[in-house]
Design an enzyme around this catalytic site. Structure first.
Site, short mmCIF file in Angstrom:
data_model
loop_
_atom_site.label_atom_id
_atom_site.label_comp_id
_atom_site.label_asym_id
_atom_site.label_seq_id
_atom_site.Cartn_x
_atom_site.Cartn_y
_atom_site.Cartn_z
N ALA A 435 0.78 -1.13 0.00
CA ALA A 435 0.04 0.04 0.07
C ALA A 435 0.93 1.17 -0.12
CB ALA A 435 -0.98 -0.10 1.16
N HIS A 559 15.97 6.28 26.15
CA HIS A 559 16.02 4.97 27.02
C HIS A 559 14.70 5.23 27.98
CE1 HIS A 559 17.31 1.83 29.62
NE2 HIS A 559 17.31 2.49 30.35
#
Length: 583
Positions: A435, A559
């Site tokens: 797509a 993080h």
């Protein structure tokens, strides 16, 4: 006194809405709170509930009509009651096409013709067609989309989005069953309400397809319901849904008809109603206890993962000696190992010979690697051997459009051999049938038509596979580097060494980066594990911008996230790994 149903104002800037569907019809009884119709505004579809009780006496605004805020939609009252104030339609007059005001800002290069003078016809309203239509309209073209079935194409209706709805439900089931107890979430008697799974899928598809209709309307794109075919060079005959036929042409025509499921010439498949394709697998009324999947490609394995999680016993048969050939071999190994843990059985080098009837549903007769005849019985057989270009009804020969067995030949600007005719998406030759590929091609075609330099670049096109765990790949695989004789180096980082991945799925998966040996330029990135299909965009960007391992390493990754695995893989390629071995 009859009650007048008016177009509500659903936002401060709303000036009009489109009647998308009448739920109640003239003569129907109506109670307060009953939903009587749906209206579309920009990207939203809204339900209009009745504020009166009685009979729907007259519908004033028909489906597809634009109605201004507070304009009359219908009248509710008692049978035979006169309509106070009259019931003259209050739909807004047709709005003449106005070129997009932002076109000059969005596109500094002037189109070949003045804005508004270029006419474009797009055949097909899928993820390629509607994107091409909107982009051309933004640049000032007068655009018409011809769609024979439904907006959004395969992707929104019977492909990407519905499949991912099933997979999301399946993922929740898997997490609760396999991880819930370990993370302190204990649930008794997990149950799959399969009809509700399908209902949720239908609801999401409906929202998105309605959104496409709203986007086309917002960009002043005309939609014609009908089927187009060529009757000459740049000449179309359009058979409309009302039975009329109209010949049409334009300065440019974009073919965006997509693809359809391939039906292999295997004896017995067409005759057995229990043999279904991916479309059928997305609309089953009941959850089958057993299913044989013919084909170990993306479509077959994605649906296999969903049904396996729901509790269906899955058997996969594949003629080749491996599955998922588009993925790096290291990713395929991890994916297959997980699917086996889900209880799926795989039979490779086991081509199907025929399908026979069975008291269970169907019997799939195969020949295994040793040449022996083996068979597998199941309630349903999913036939997933790929897709083919949906161009059979286009009469490409009449349009003199060069093609290879229906797959249209184009260059990197999406131009066919016929000047002014373009093709994009699944119906073209030699490009990925995805797509996002079609959407990217659609923008290239529209910009080329409007005089803006644009080229389709396959290098940055990711492949995403929504198996469990999900996988994604962009650029060259290690196997391809070897075949091309490219000197390369590899960096790998296991998801088991990443905190967020450990939290999400127990750390199952891998990131693999392939880079040029001398300069460290990124050649490929391959990921399997949580969020893989989202993470792959960093790899596509790195390839497109010709980034190096050093540049990825120099970019601070937040993080705790799964994105850290990508920097760690780059570190490992340079023998600088912090959180894994450098061997």
């Amino acid at each position: 006194m009859a009650f007048e149903v008016k177009m509500p104002q659903l936002g401060l800037t709303m000036e009009e809405g489109t009647v998308s569907k009448w739920i109640k019809h003239e003569g129907d009884a109506v109670k307060v709170g009953d939903v009587i119709l749906e209206i579309t505004t920009d990207k939203l579809t809204n339900e209009v509930a009745s504020e009166a009780e009685g009979t729907l006496l007259k519908i004033v605004a028909q489906e597809g009509e634009d109605v201004p805020v507070k304009g009359t939609l219908a009248w509710i009252g008692q049978p035979g009651e006169s309509l106070s104030g009259g019931a003259a339609p209050a739909a807004a007059p047709a709005v003449p096409f106005v070129p997009a005001s932002a076109a000059a800002t969005a596109a500094p290069a002037a189109p070949a013709k003045p804005a508004g003078d270029t006419s474009v016809i797009v055949i097909g309203g899928g993820p390629g067609g509607y994107v091409a239509a909107i982009r051309a309209a933004q640049l000032g073209a007068k655009v018409t989309v011809i769609e024979k079935q439904y907006l959004g194409g395969t992707c929104l209706n019977v492909g990407c989005i519905p499949t991912k709805c099933l997979l999301h439900s399946a993922e929740l089931v898997e997490d609760i069953k396999n991880q819930g107890r370990d993370i302190g979430v204990e649930v008794e008697g997990v149950k799959v309400n399969f009809p509700q799974v399908i209902a949720h899928k239908n609801e999401i598809s409906k929202k998105l397809t309605s959104g496409v209709a709203g986007l086309l309307k917002m960009n002043k794109v005309k939609k014609v319901d009908g089927e187009a075919s060529f009757v000459g060079e740049k000449k179309l005959s359009v058979k409309k849904t009302d039975g009329t036929v109209e010949e049409m042409t334009a300065d440019a025509i974009i073919v965006a008809t997509g693809s359809v499921n391939s039906a292999p010439p295997i004896p017995g498949i067409k005759e057995n109603p229990n043999c279904i394709d991916s479309t059928g697998a997305l609309s089953l009324e009941a959850l089958p206890k057993t299913m044989v999947v013919i084909g170990g490609g993306v479509i077959g394995l994605e649906l296999a993962c969903a049904y396996a999680a729901f509790g269906t016993k899955i058997t996969v048969v594949e003629a080749m000696d491996h599955m998922l050939p588009m993925l790096d071999g290291d990713l395929t190994k991890i994916g297959v190992a997980h699917m086996k843990k889900m209880g799926m059985e795989f039979n490779l080098e086991c081509p199907v010979q025929s399908v026979e009837s069975s008291p269970v549903g169907a019997k799939v007769v195969c020949k295994n690697k040793a040449g022996e005849t083996v068979s597998f019985e199941a309630e349903k057989v999913l036939v997933a051997i790929g897709r083919k270009a949906n161009t059979a009804s286009l009469n490409l020969e009449a349009g003199k459009i060069a093609n290879d067995r229906g797959r249209i030949i184009v260059d990197d600007q999406m131009r066919t051999n016929v000047p002014g005719v373009y093709a994009i998406g699944d119906c073209v030759l030699g490009r990925a049938q995805l797509a996002h590929t079609a959407s990217a091609m659609g923008e290239v075609a529209a910009e080329t038509i409007m005089g803006i330099p644009a080229v389709y670049d396959e290098r940055t096109n990711p492949t995403c596979v929504y198996i469990e765990p999900e996988a994604a790949s962009v650029g060259l695989t290690e196997e391809q580097c070897k075949a091309k004789g490219i000197d390369y180096k590899v960096g790998k980082f296991p998801m088991s060494a990443n905190g967020k991945a450990l939290i999400l799925n127990g750390g199952e998966g891998l990131v693999k980066i392939i880079a040029g040996k001398e300069y460290g330029e990124i050649l490929g990135m391959h990921i399997i594990g949580p969020r893989a299909t989202d993470l792959i965009a960093e790899g596509a960007l790195a390839i497109g911008e010709e980034m190096t391992l050093d540049e990825i390493i120099a970019t601070i990754h937040s993080h705790p996230t799964v994105t850290e695995t990508m920097r760690e893989a780059a570190l490992q390629a340079e023998k600088r790994a912090i959180h894994t071995s450098n061997k």
